[in-house]
Design an enzyme around this catalytic site. Sequence first.
Site: not given
Length: 572
Positions: A284, A402
Amino acid sequence: MLSGRDNGTYSTGCISYCASESEVKVGDGKGCTGLGCCQTSIAGGLSYIAFYFNVDNNPSWNYSPCSYAMISKEDVIGNMTFARRIERGAPLVLDWAIRNNGTCPPALSSGENGKQQQQAACVSPYSYCLNATNGPGYFCNCSDGYAGNPYVSNGCKNVNECDPSFYKENYPCIGGKCLDTEGGFKCKCNFGRKRDSKNSHICQPVLAKPAIVVTATTCAISVLSIIFLFLHMEREKRKLREFFKKNDGQLLQSMGIKIFKKKTIEKITNNYSTIIGKGGFGLVYKGTVGNDQKVAVKCPNPISVDTARQNDFANEVSIQSQISHKNVVRLLGCCLETNIPILVYEFIPRGSLYDVLHGNGDDSNMTEHKLSLDVRLGIAIESAEALAYMHSSASQKILHGDVKSSNILLDENFTPKVSDFGISRLLSIEKDHTKFVIGDANYMDPMYMKTGQRVTFGVVLLELITGKKARYEGNESLPLNFVKSYMTESRAREMFDKELMCTEEVNCLEMIGDIAVQCLEEDVDKRPAMKEVSEHLHLARKEFMQNQGKISCEEADEIAIDFPLSHQLSPA
């Protein structure tokens, strides 16, 4: 004897003897050597030639009363006998000239069309006079580039030097093309050649042969490179179109999701210069768009992301396009010009709840924070509200596959934002769980490996009240150990975060622990719904704030009216 001048100043001759007929040597091929015949050279500049014979008691007259004389070209008489010359003859070259006025007369002025004319015999335009070299007089020649008879009018005609019949084997323009002109010709050099500085009829190569080879090779390589580059660009464009189609680009555009170009992503991230997160999916990067708006760019790593999870990125786009909630990370757009989409999110400055609670060893700038119970309750409540919204406020239930502390991000005010919907699933509105096993194994201990986001959210609640990781002190399981302690004479209190162990907070921690244990129920039908989890967390905060004196009894009653549930959870 021979004479040749009017003033009698020139005479020459030769002598031969012939004692008898048998000694005459005129037919044996030995030439004239003085027996029977003789020869001599003649000077130039004569006005006439006259022969005469002087016979002095010559016995040859008894059998040959005739004498002979002849003139011939000097270089052809060497091995030819006199008799042979008489029989066959011999070539004669006359050196003549016009002798009216002795030498060339002066030239007249230019005539019609600028053609120069001569006096006397040189009457043709484009002719000129030359003085004789052997005695007085002159003769005429056509000018260069002309041929013909200079002694008649217009007798000198232009010669086409470019005609093969004229130049025979010797082309007049070396390395060029011959162009005939009046009185001459000019050469037009072929491509790659230039006129020689010393001879205008020779065209030299602009470059030497080695230079030509190097230049030709370089040009060939350049052309091939351009072709390969063009083919590569076309192939890349075709790949981009295929990726766009594969990733449902038309559908996403129709849903209002902004589509970024790959080059735009590179510009946004400053060529991927600042990494703010990483995981099994890839990296990221921090970026900037528009008017200095900070964004997070999630780039998958095709090598580390297996084929089974590549669809998670497209699934994440599809899921997030259906969510609009203040506690869910907002998807700003995506790039579909890669095999796996690149996702652009709003930037959440404090990072994940995991980093805030436990610190991040990979980032020296990220240290754990001391969070008050009030802040932790706010994080739990708003995260639960986001998950409850996904369960009940859409045409299809969205099951986050998740849920964990690293997927709950915190802004400047510690407001939670649920993220990472890569393995989320859409369920029909009637279902509230799935048999598909997904998520992080640390948040799903083997005894709880029964899927469902309430199980994993229960682990997040335990992290908030204990300050421990899902796997702590080596390989200890937080949910397993907490449930064991909870079932053993309420010893779960011993696992609470020591920073939160004041008297006013213990009761609230126990209430949150109760909720977490209920979420961890092995029987899926006994787990509370996320909406109930949210309501009971609200009630836990009401009790905590009332004990802290932060709200009055009347305000507490209003909260109880909004969330009319007892402190003890009942199965969903």
